[in-house]
Write a protein that holds these residues in place. Structure first.
Motif, short mmCIF file in Angstrom:
data_model
loop_
_atom_site.label_atom_id
_atom_site.label_comp_id
_atom_site.label_asym_id
_atom_site.label_seq_id
_atom_site.Cartn_x
_atom_site.Cartn_y
_atom_site.Cartn_z
N VAL B 23 0.78 -1.39 0.43
CA VAL B 23 -0.10 0.30 -0.04
C VAL B 23 0.58 0.87 -0.28
N PHE B 24 1.94 1.24 0.57
CA PHE B 24 2.74 2.41 0.70
C PHE B 24 3.38 2.52 -0.52
N LEU B 25 4.27 1.57 -0.85
CA LEU B 25 4.50 1.58 -1.88
C LEU B 25 4.08 2.24 -3.15
N ALA B 26 2.37 1.28 -3.17
CA ALA B 26 1.18 2.34 -4.23
C ALA B 26 1.19 3.89 -3.99
N ALA B 27 1.13 3.77 -3.28
CA ALA B 27 0.79 5.62 -2.38
C ALA B 27 1.63 6.03 -2.96
N VAL B 28 3.07 6.13 -2.89
CA VAL B 28 4.23 7.04 -3.40
C VAL B 28 4.41 6.99 -4.99
N PHE B 29 4.49 6.23 -5.43
CA PHE B 29 4.48 5.52 -6.98
C PHE B 29 2.58 6.23 -7.99
N LEU B 30 1.63 6.02 -7.15
CA LEU B 30 0.43 6.30 -7.95
C LEU B 30 -0.11 7.85 -7.33
N VAL B 49 -2.49 17.99 -6.97
CA VAL B 49 -1.50 17.02 -6.64
C VAL B 49 -0.20 17.41 -6.14
N TYR B 50 0.34 17.33 -5.17
CA TYR B 50 1.67 18.07 -5.44
C TYR B 50 2.34 17.25 -6.31
N THR B 51 3.82 19.09 -7.18
CA THR B 51 4.06 18.19 -7.94
C THR B 51 5.54 18.90 -8.25
N ARG B 52 5.54 19.53 -6.66
CA ARG B 52 6.75 20.57 -6.55
C ARG B 52 7.80 20.14 -6.69
N ALA B 53 7.96 18.29 -6.36
CA ALA B 53 9.19 17.68 -6.00
C ALA B 53 7.87 16.49 -5.91
N SER B 54 8.90 15.00 -6.52
CA SER B 54 7.79 14.01 -7.42
C SER B 54 7.84 12.78 -5.07
N PHE B 55 6.36 12.31 -4.88
CA PHE B 55 6.63 11.73 -4.03
C PHE B 55 7.89 10.80 -3.26
N ILE B 223 -3.85 15.89 2.76
CA ILE B 223 -3.65 14.99 3.06
C ILE B 223 -2.98 13.70 2.02
N GLU B 224 -2.46 14.14 0.96
CA GLU B 224 -1.37 13.48 0.17
C GLU B 224 -0.20 13.14 1.23
N GLY B 225 0.49 14.36 1.67
CA GLY B 225 1.92 14.30 2.59
C GLY B 225 1.90 12.92 3.57
N ALA B 226 0.47 12.85 4.36
CA ALA B 226 0.60 12.47 5.95
C ALA B 226 0.16 11.34 5.62
N ILE B 227 -0.45 11.14 4.14
CA ILE B 227 -1.23 9.72 3.84
C ILE B 227 0.37 9.43 3.56
N VAL B 228 0.92 9.70 2.65
CA VAL B 228 2.25 8.97 2.72
C VAL B 228 3.38 8.81 3.46
N VAL B 229 3.36 9.84 4.20
CA VAL B 229 4.16 9.99 5.52
C VAL B 229 3.66 8.66 7.01
N SER B 230 1.99 8.77 7.27
CA SER B 230 2.29 7.96 8.33
C SER B 230 1.93 6.26 7.43
N LEU B 231 2.10 6.24 6.70
CA LEU B 231 2.06 4.82 6.10
C LEU B 231 3.77 4.51 6.06
N LEU B 232 4.48 5.82 5.85
CA LEU B 232 6.43 5.24 5.79
C LEU B 232 6.23 4.74 7.37
N ALA B 233 5.78 5.66 7.97
CA ALA B 233 6.56 5.34 10.31
C ALA B 233 5.92 4.35 10.14
N VAL B 234 4.30 3.88 10.06
CA VAL B 234 3.71 2.83 10.01
C VAL B 234 4.20 1.15 9.95
N VAL B 235 4.63 1.44 8.77
CA VAL B 235 5.49 -0.18 7.51
C VAL B 235 6.93 0.42 8.39
N VAL B 236 7.62 1.20 8.63
CA VAL B 236 9.35 1.20 9.37
C VAL B 236 8.56 0.85 10.66
N ASP B 237 7.61 1.01 11.77
CA ASP B 237 7.15 0.26 12.32
C ASP B 237 7.10 -0.77 12.69
#
Lengths: 377, 248
Positions: B23-30, B49-55, B223-237
């Motif tokens: 899910v995390f990888l999907a969120a980052v790339f999709l 969608v945030y475009t200044r830098a890719s996720f 929301i986009e940033g929050a979802i990706v960073v939350s998934l990152l934290a949960v995956v690492v945990d």
């Protein structure tokens, strides 16, 4: 130990800037060393640092520790007095925009003094009350100096003065945010604690789901709450009358409560598990009703565990509430992020220093409460 | 707990990790292809969608900050803990443990804020604040772990003729490992969170879309940033949890 502190403090005193002088609030300043400003002041700070180095060679631990406390107190006030006097000396009425900020040669010796206090008190085996009393005594003259305007020429004090009216409001907001969410968290946690103890199968599920929340970064959790809450308020406008909104306090309090649940529930369950069944049986035998048993037996015995959970949660909430300033919840974090945005570093300190003191004070308060609760249990 | 680890249910407990990772990888790339979704949710926004830098870039920058700071913190924390528990460093033990306890009551935001006057804006103050703050839990956990080594194990090793270094490497460190590991996990999770706030002082991280969204009133970015960073934290945990179980 003292040798390291003395040398570190001495080096920054010689090479670091004591005051940074800049023509106005936003321009970057030039660092002035203490020696270039006033050799006498420099000597006043250097003397206790030299005393540290000499004291390192005293072998009697008790005598050395007491002398260290004295030298550290001298160092602390030498730094403070020098800062106030020099700033007053440099400031002039015809340059009202001139800003004087404290530099590394102020902060590092100050930190050395605090480290020396800590170390000496640890060695003298001061109890909790003695520590608190000592620090309170130590702060009294400082409070008096600040009150009579001794530090007014420093831009930290100016920044504080400019924001004084807002400051009190921010402090109140910050404390309210923490207290409210702690109260709500306790109300939510108690039924969960009882449910978990009734059905042991629930425990893993509850711990796992609350544990996931713990890992989520605070600003992300705040952010995730904004959109659903905004939508809710949009569809149920009556909620807005109760002060509920998509940004601001509502998401902040919800997030703080969510973060607080795991430590509260876990400590509550551990505390209640530790109450021996014999005690409960005895209470039953004495004719206590279920309600009486919960209030008079379980609660007092589980109190230390619950209190240490509250200690963790409250200290954590003070820091999280600072981040909540980013979503418009007010509080002391407002100054921090405003200061960061305006490159006004003294404004950052106006927010950051009280936040740290609040966290430290709360931690100490809970430690005192805990020692009382343990003494009674 | 131990009985459970043997059961077939424990193996099934790994699936949420791989699911989460997917899910995390999907969120980052999709994320770029979610524009219609966010456009539907927030029709008023010009750029949903945030475009200044890719996720992907943001995630890499975030992970770099966290990995670099946790590695340095582990080096300093474990090193200091080893030093103060040896004969030669005993002098510093009371102060170091007091500092580790008191330092952790400092809110991470405050540490971040205090690093700015010293280091200016950008990744540097964030990195230093992350290192400073995460050293403390590692340090405290390592000291606790080394103290939890039973004296009998130490005596037995000395009786067998272990050198002090051998005692440390083959007895003390392996026995303290679960504590050190828990400290590392704690430090990493704190760092993922603080690196997010680090974007307020100009560091590029997954917090950048969140903060930009907040200041520009663009809830989609938040929301986009929050979802990706939350998934990152949960995956690492979860990854730490899985590793912890494998180690035990």
């Amino acid at each position: 130990m003292l040798l390291v502190l003395g040398i570190a403090g001495g080096l920054t005193l010689v090479f670091g800037g004591f005051l940074d002088m800049s023509p106005n609030r936003l321009a970057s300043g030039i660092a002035l060393t203490a020696f270039s400003l006033s050799p006498t002041a420099c000597a006043a700070i250097a003397a206790p640092l030299a005393a540290f180095i000499l004291l390192a060679f005293v072998s009697n631990e008790k005598a050395r520790s007491i002398a260290t406390l004295l030298a550290a107190a001298l160092l602390l006030y030498a730094c403070l007095a020098t800062a106030g006097l020099l700033a007053k000396h440099l400031a002039s009425p015809d340059k009202p925009a001139l800003r004087l900020s404290l530099g590394s040669a102020f902060w590092i010796p100050l930190a050395c003094a605090l480290f020396a206090f800590l170390d000496a008190m640890q060695r003298l085996q001061f109890g909790l009350v003695a520590r608190v009393g000592f620090f309170a005594l130590l702060c009294l003259p400082f409070a008096f100096m600040a009150y009579v305007g001794f530090f007014d020429a420093l831009s930290l004090a100016k920044e504080f003065e400019n924001h004084q009216a807002v400051f009190v409001q921010a402090l109140v907001d910050h404390v309210l945010l923490v207290v409210l969410s702690l109260a709500i968290a306790l109300l939510v946690a108690i039924p969960i604690i009882f449910a978990v103890r009734q059905k042991s199968g629930l425990q893993n599920l509850v711990y796992a789901s609350l544990g996931v929340i713990q890992a989520v970064p605070s600003i992300a959790l705040f952010g995730l709450l904004i959109a659903p809450l905004s939508a809710l308020v949009l569809h149920v406008p009556a909620l807005a009358q109760f002060g509920i909104g998509g940004t601001g306090r509502t998401p902040a309090i919800i997030a703080l409560v969510l973060y607080a649940l795991l430590p509260l529930v876990r400590n509550g369950v551990t505390g209640l598990d530790a109450v021996s069944p014999d005690v409960r049986d005895a209470a039953k035998g004495l004719g206590f009703t279920a309600g009486e048993r919960a209030l008079k037996v379980d609660l007092p015995l589980a109190l230390p565990a619950l209190l240490s959970g509250m200690r963790v949660v409250t200290v954590q909430a003070i820091g999280l509430a600072a981040v909540a300033a980013l979503i418009g919840a007010g509080g002391l974090g407002t100054f921090v992020f405003q200061g960061i945005g305006q490159y006004a570093l003294n404004l950052v300190l106006v927010g950051a220093i009280p936040i740290i003191l609040l966290a430290l004070g709360t931690d100490l308060g809970f430690q005192l409460l805990l020692s009382v609760a343990r003494g009674q249990a | 707990m131990e009985a459970e680890a043997q059961s077939p249910g424990a193996r099934a407990a790994h699936w949420p990790f791989f699911l989460l990772l997917t899910v995390f990888l999907a969120a980052v790339f999709l994320m770029p292809s979610t524009a219609p979704l966010f456009h539907w949710l927030f029709p008023d926004l010009l750029r949903p969608v945030y475009t200044r830098a890719s996720f992907f870039e943001l995630t890499v920058a975030h992970c770099e900050l966290v990995f670099a700071s946790t590695a340095v913190a582990a080096f300093i924390g474990i090193g200091t803990a080893l030093y103060v528990t040896r004969q030669s460093g005993k002098e510093f033990l009371p102060l170091v443990s007091a500092l580790a306890a008191i330092g952790q009551t400092f809110p991470p935001v405050a540490v971040l804020a205090l690093a700015i006057p010293l280091l200016g804006y950008g990744a540097a103050p964030t990195l230093v604040a992350l290192v400073l703050y995460s050293t403390l839990p590692i340090l405290e956990a390592t000291i606790a772990g080394l103290y939890a080594v039973p004296g009998s194990a130490r005596d037995a090793a000395l009786g067998l003729g272990f050198s002090p270094a051998g005692l440390l490497w083959r007895i003390e460190l392996p026995l303290a490992a679960p504590f050190i590991f828990a400290g590392l996990r704690n430090a990493t999770i704190i760092n993922i969170g603080t690196a997010t706030i680090g974007s307020s002082v100009g560091a590029l991280s997954l917090g950048s879309p969140i903060l930009e969204g907040l200041s520009a009133s663009n809830p989609a970015y938040v929301i986009e940033g929050a979802i990706v960073v939350s998934l990152l934290a949960v995956v690492v945990d979860r990854a730490f949890e899985t590793l912890e179980q494998a180690l035990n």
